[in-house]
Scaffold this active site. Sequence first.
Site, short mmCIF file in Angstrom:
data_model
loop_
_atom_site.label_atom_id
_atom_site.label_comp_id
_atom_site.label_asym_id
_atom_site.label_seq_id
_atom_site.Cartn_x
_atom_site.Cartn_y
_atom_site.Cartn_z
CB SER A 159 8.24 -67.96 9.58
OG SER A 159 9.78 -67.46 9.90
CG HIS A 186 8.91 -63.99 10.42
ND1 HIS A 186 9.12 -65.11 10.79
CD2 HIS A 186 8.11 -63.10 11.32
CE1 HIS A 186 8.63 -64.62 12.66
NE2 HIS A 186 8.18 -63.81 12.71
CG ASP A 279 7.15 -64.78 16.10
OD1 ASP A 279 6.41 -64.19 16.69
OD2 ASP A 279 7.68 -63.68 15.01
#
Length: 335
Positions: A159, A186, A279
Amino acid sequence: MRIGIVNDMPLAVEALRRALAFEPQHQIVWVASNGAEAVTQCAADTPDVVLMDLLMPVMDGVEATRRIMAESPCAIVIVTVDIEQNVHRVFEAMGYGALDAVNTPALGIGNPQTAAAPLLRKIQNVGWLIGQRDNRGKVQVVPPKAGGARQRLVAIGASAGGPASLAVLLKQLPASFNAAVVLVQHVDEVFAAGMAEWLASESKLPVRLARDGEPPIPGQILLAGTNNHIRLLRNGSLVYTAEPRSFVYRPSIDVFFESVANYWRGDAVGVLLTGMGRDGAQGLKQMRERGFLTIAQDQASCAVYGMPKAAAAIDAAVQILSLEKIAPRLAEVFD
């Protein structure tokens, strides 16, 4: 959400003010006209999220992102005019820890609420990340089918700070590396193709967007390329899916890692790189519980030590390695 705005254009600042006004829970705590002011403001009053322009006098948005993430870390979303023309700057800022990017809402053109919607969705996603909410039900682990050749897969999630970390990792993989690699970063689908091209220029292996319905391919690096999740199916193919809808941030690393844990028939390694929130942590843990090697990036080499920290906290990682040691470890495992 407490929000800081960094932009040297009064019209852009006004466009952001009007967009944020559609969500009364958002509060603008300060406005900075350049990156240097933003660094100072963040040190004095760190907001929940910073809306950062790229091109500004004194200090641009890339350098300001680097300084803020080093000195007063918080969520940063790049908001600028014509992001498609500034893709490389966007990736550079993401390498320093920016979470996402979106065009500045148009002022005085069309429906103002429609114009504000993309920005407000990005902020909602950031709220999910920094709030570390987990709205999932229990994922049922389904054993993979027996039989079949032992294939090799590297599943990587990243991310904030991910683009730069991925470039470092992929550059170190040898041209002879014969495992399939699937990346979940992401990043908005607007940037996915450009990111794949950029990573390909940094890698000895081919990099491209994953296509719906194809399997992971040995010696190729596939990047999740839509705003839906990517999952591995029982038959070994990859599919894009809107489900589960309870995951606000898409594509979700957890969704992909969990599908690998459930259905991958061969050998696999899960790698969780720099990023904000959690996540990927639960998915990495499921991969470990299925007997796969799992690796989390260490704190010292992370731009944002969030997701790997969450993985370490639940003992999801078999090994915690610096970024520079991950690719050599993968090459060793799949030699």
